[in-house]
Design a protein around this motif. Structure first.
Motif, PDB file in Angstrom:
ATOM      1  N   GLN A  20       0.903  -1.336   0.195  1.00  0.00           N
ATOM      2  CA  GLN A  20      -0.115  -0.134  -0.095  1.00  0.00           C
ATOM      3  C   GLN A  20       0.958   1.331  -0.129  1.00  0.00           C
ATOM      4  O   GLN A  20       0.672   2.069  -0.952  1.00  0.00           O
ATOM      5  CB  GLN A  20      -1.002   0.060   1.121  1.00  0.00           C
ATOM      6  CG  GLN A  20      -2.060  -1.053   1.087  1.00  0.00           C
ATOM      7  CD  GLN A  20      -2.623  -0.964   2.575  1.00  0.00           C
ATOM      8  OE1 GLN A  20      -3.197   0.075   3.006  1.00  0.00           O
ATOM      9  NE2 GLN A  20      -2.733  -2.074   3.088  1.00  0.00           N
ATOM     10  N   GLU A  21       1.871   1.134   0.890  1.00  0.00           N
ATOM     11  CA  GLU A  21       2.669   2.414   0.911  1.00  0.00           C
ATOM     12  C   GLU A  21       3.549   2.722  -0.445  1.00  0.00           C
ATOM     13  O   GLU A  21       3.683   3.787  -0.688  1.00  0.00           O
ATOM     14  CB  GLU A  21       3.826   2.332   1.910  1.00  0.00           C
ATOM     15  CG  GLU A  21       3.022   2.279   3.631  1.00  0.00           C
ATOM     16  CD  GLU A  21       4.187   1.922   4.542  1.00  0.00           C
ATOM     17  OE1 GLU A  21       5.101   1.366   4.273  1.00  0.00           O
ATOM     18  OE2 GLU A  21       3.888   2.135   5.790  1.00  0.00           O
ATOM     19  N   ARG A  24       1.014   4.156  -3.063  1.00  0.00           N
ATOM     20  CA  ARG A  24       0.476   5.485  -2.445  1.00  0.00           C
ATOM     21  C   ARG A  24       1.961   6.326  -3.064  1.00  0.00           C
ATOM     22  O   ARG A  24       1.747   7.440  -3.754  1.00  0.00           O
ATOM     23  CB  ARG A  24       0.456   5.560  -0.998  1.00  0.00           C
ATOM     24  CG  ARG A  24      -0.774   5.215  -0.521  1.00  0.00           C
ATOM     25  CD  ARG A  24      -0.753   5.699   1.052  1.00  0.00           C
ATOM     26  NE  ARG A  24      -1.924   4.826   1.647  1.00  0.00           N
ATOM     27  CZ  ARG A  24      -3.206   5.318   1.714  1.00  0.00           C
ATOM     28  NH1 ARG A  24      -3.489   6.587   1.234  1.00  0.00           N
ATOM     29  NH2 ARG A  24      -4.034   4.522   2.581  1.00  0.00           N
ATOM     30  N   ALA A  25       3.188   5.963  -2.787  1.00  0.00           N
ATOM     31  CA  ALA A  25       4.308   6.884  -3.163  1.00  0.00           C
ATOM     32  C   ALA A  25       4.567   6.807  -4.644  1.00  0.00           C
ATOM     33  O   ALA A  25       4.753   7.813  -5.449  1.00  0.00           O
ATOM     34  CB  ALA A  25       5.531   6.132  -2.548  1.00  0.00           C
ATOM     35  N   ILE A  27       2.026   6.515  -6.846  1.00  0.00           N
ATOM     36  CA  ILE A  27       0.875   7.640  -7.367  1.00  0.00           C
ATOM     37  C   ILE A  27       1.501   9.232  -7.021  1.00  0.00           C
ATOM     38  O   ILE A  27       1.235  10.050  -8.011  1.00  0.00           O
ATOM     39  CB  ILE A  27      -0.600   7.699  -6.855  1.00  0.00           C
ATOM     40  CG1 ILE A  27      -1.142   5.996  -6.820  1.00  0.00           C
ATOM     41  CG2 ILE A  27      -1.358   8.776  -6.850  1.00  0.00           C
ATOM     42  CD1 ILE A  27      -2.187   5.588  -6.333  1.00  0.00           C
ATOM     43  N   SER A  28       1.948   9.418  -5.840  1.00  0.00           N
ATOM     44  CA  SER A  28       2.499  10.752  -5.632  1.00  0.00           C
ATOM     45  C   SER A  28       3.550  11.062  -6.431  1.00  0.00           C
ATOM     46  O   SER A  28       3.553  12.171  -6.945  1.00  0.00           O
ATOM     47  CB  SER A  28       2.942  10.682  -4.076  1.00  0.00           C
ATOM     48  OG  SER A  28       3.118  12.108  -3.795  1.00  0.00           O
ATOM     49  N   LEU A  62      -6.454  -0.259  -0.528  1.00  0.00           N
ATOM     50  CA  LEU A  62      -6.331   1.143  -0.820  1.00  0.00           C
ATOM     51  C   LEU A  62      -8.010   1.314  -1.583  1.00  0.00           C
ATOM     52  O   LEU A  62      -8.298   2.476  -1.643  1.00  0.00           O
ATOM     53  CB  LEU A  62      -5.446   1.402  -2.058  1.00  0.00           C
ATOM     54  CG  LEU A  62      -4.092   1.190  -1.377  1.00  0.00           C
ATOM     55  CD1 LEU A  62      -2.949   1.506  -2.464  1.00  0.00           C
ATOM     56  CD2 LEU A  62      -3.816   2.395  -0.216  1.00  0.00           C
ATOM     57  N   VAL A  67      -8.697   5.235  -2.477  1.00  0.00           N
ATOM     58  CA  VAL A  67      -7.656   5.824  -3.265  1.00  0.00           C
ATOM     59  C   VAL A  67      -7.463   5.035  -4.709  1.00  0.00           C
ATOM     60  O   VAL A  67      -7.029   5.808  -5.600  1.00  0.00           O
ATOM     61  CB  VAL A  67      -6.154   5.348  -2.364  1.00  0.00           C
ATOM     62  CG1 VAL A  67      -5.028   5.607  -3.408  1.00  0.00           C
ATOM     63  CG2 VAL A  67      -6.156   5.899  -1.037  1.00  0.00           C
ATOM     64  N   VAL A  78      -6.672   5.384 -10.433  1.00  0.00           N
ATOM     65  CA  VAL A  78      -6.397   6.262  -9.387  1.00  0.00           C
ATOM     66  C   VAL A  78      -8.017   6.943  -9.109  1.00  0.00           C
ATOM     67  O   VAL A  78      -8.460   7.298 -10.313  1.00  0.00           O
ATOM     68  CB  VAL A  78      -5.384   7.378  -9.686  1.00  0.00           C
ATOM     69  CG1 VAL A  78      -5.493   8.320  -8.408  1.00  0.00           C
ATOM     70  CG2 VAL A  78      -3.958   6.866  -9.873  1.00  0.00           C
TER      71      VAL A  78
END
Length: 243
Positions: A20-21, A24-25, A27-28, A62, A67, A78
């Motif tokens: 998950q982390e 997220r990273a 996507i960011s 997510l 998310v 996304v």
């Protein structure tokens, strides 16, 4: 010689949490916008060095918080940000414990009373007219002994719309919806809906008069009314008793 014992080692995060982390990273770091299609599962799993099952666990987690979104036969996208997953979980967590609901009310109260002065300064005639129309609909419902939850939500949205503060608008929605969903307020016994309507009308009167102190006082008094409804129902139903 007395030796201090060693502290236990911190556990490594579970694999699906690390997935998950990493997602997220990803996507960011890539600035991916809502609606962007992610690479295929096999590609993502290879990049992360994990099995597709572990990847899917992370994706499902997510999805549950809004998310990501999986579309069968198409792929993983996304998702546009929404407070709905937060609201659903918050309402579930609060359940029927009215003591905790009162804490949500107190946050709403502090937020709105603290920012109403800016509304008094900025609000235009169009927003005031919409507030009046909303209050008029409240009066009709109140005189029939009916609830007016939709009008109540709209009223509080209109109060702060002129500030053009998206974060504030979202927070007001979060606390309003969490309160209504968790307390089932629409079905709580309000012995004096006409007084509730008058509270709202008095707030609009103060805003139209550009009287900050009166607007703050009337808004604060409105929350006193909500608290009285909660207290009365807590006593009659013994909901959310001593904890």
């Amino acid at each position: 010689m007395s030796l201090k014992s060693m502290k236990p080692l911190a556990r490594a995060p579970l694999l699906h949490v690390s997935v998950q982390e990493s997602l997220r990273a990803y996507i960011s770091d890539n600035g991916l916008k809502p609606g962007t299609l992610l690479p295929a599962e096999s590609d993502l799993a290879n990049q992360l060095g994990v099995s597709r099952n572990s990847l899917r666990e992370g994706i499902k987690a997510l999805e549950s918080v809004g998310v990501l979104e999986s579309r069968r036969g198409v792929g993983i996208f996304v998702k546009a940000f929404s407070f709905e997953p937060l609201l659903d979980n918050l309402a579930y967590g609060l359940g029927g414990a009215l003591r905790q609901i009162e804490e949500v009310i107190e946050i709403r109260r502090t937020l709105e009373v603290g920012l109403i002065d800016k509304t008094v300064e900025m609000i235009g005639d169009e927003d005031i007219a919409e507030l009046r129309a909303t209050v008029d609909r409240m009066r009709v419902h109140a005189e029939r002994g009916q609830s007016f939850a939709d009008e109540d939500q709209l009223f509080h949205t209109l109060l702060f719309r002129c500030q053009n503060n998206e974060t504030l608008a979202r927070l007001i929605d979060v606390f309003w919806l969490a309160f209504y969903k968790a307390s089932d307020f629409v079905n709580l016994d309000n012995v004096d809906p006409v007084a509730t309507w008058r509270d709202h009308a008095a707030i609009v009167d103060a805003i139209e008069a550009r009287d900050v102190a009166e607007a703050q006082k009337r808004l604060d008094r409105h929350y006193d009314g909500i608290s009285r409804v909660i207290t009365a129902n807590k006593k009659s139903a013994n909901v959310g008793g001593a904890q």
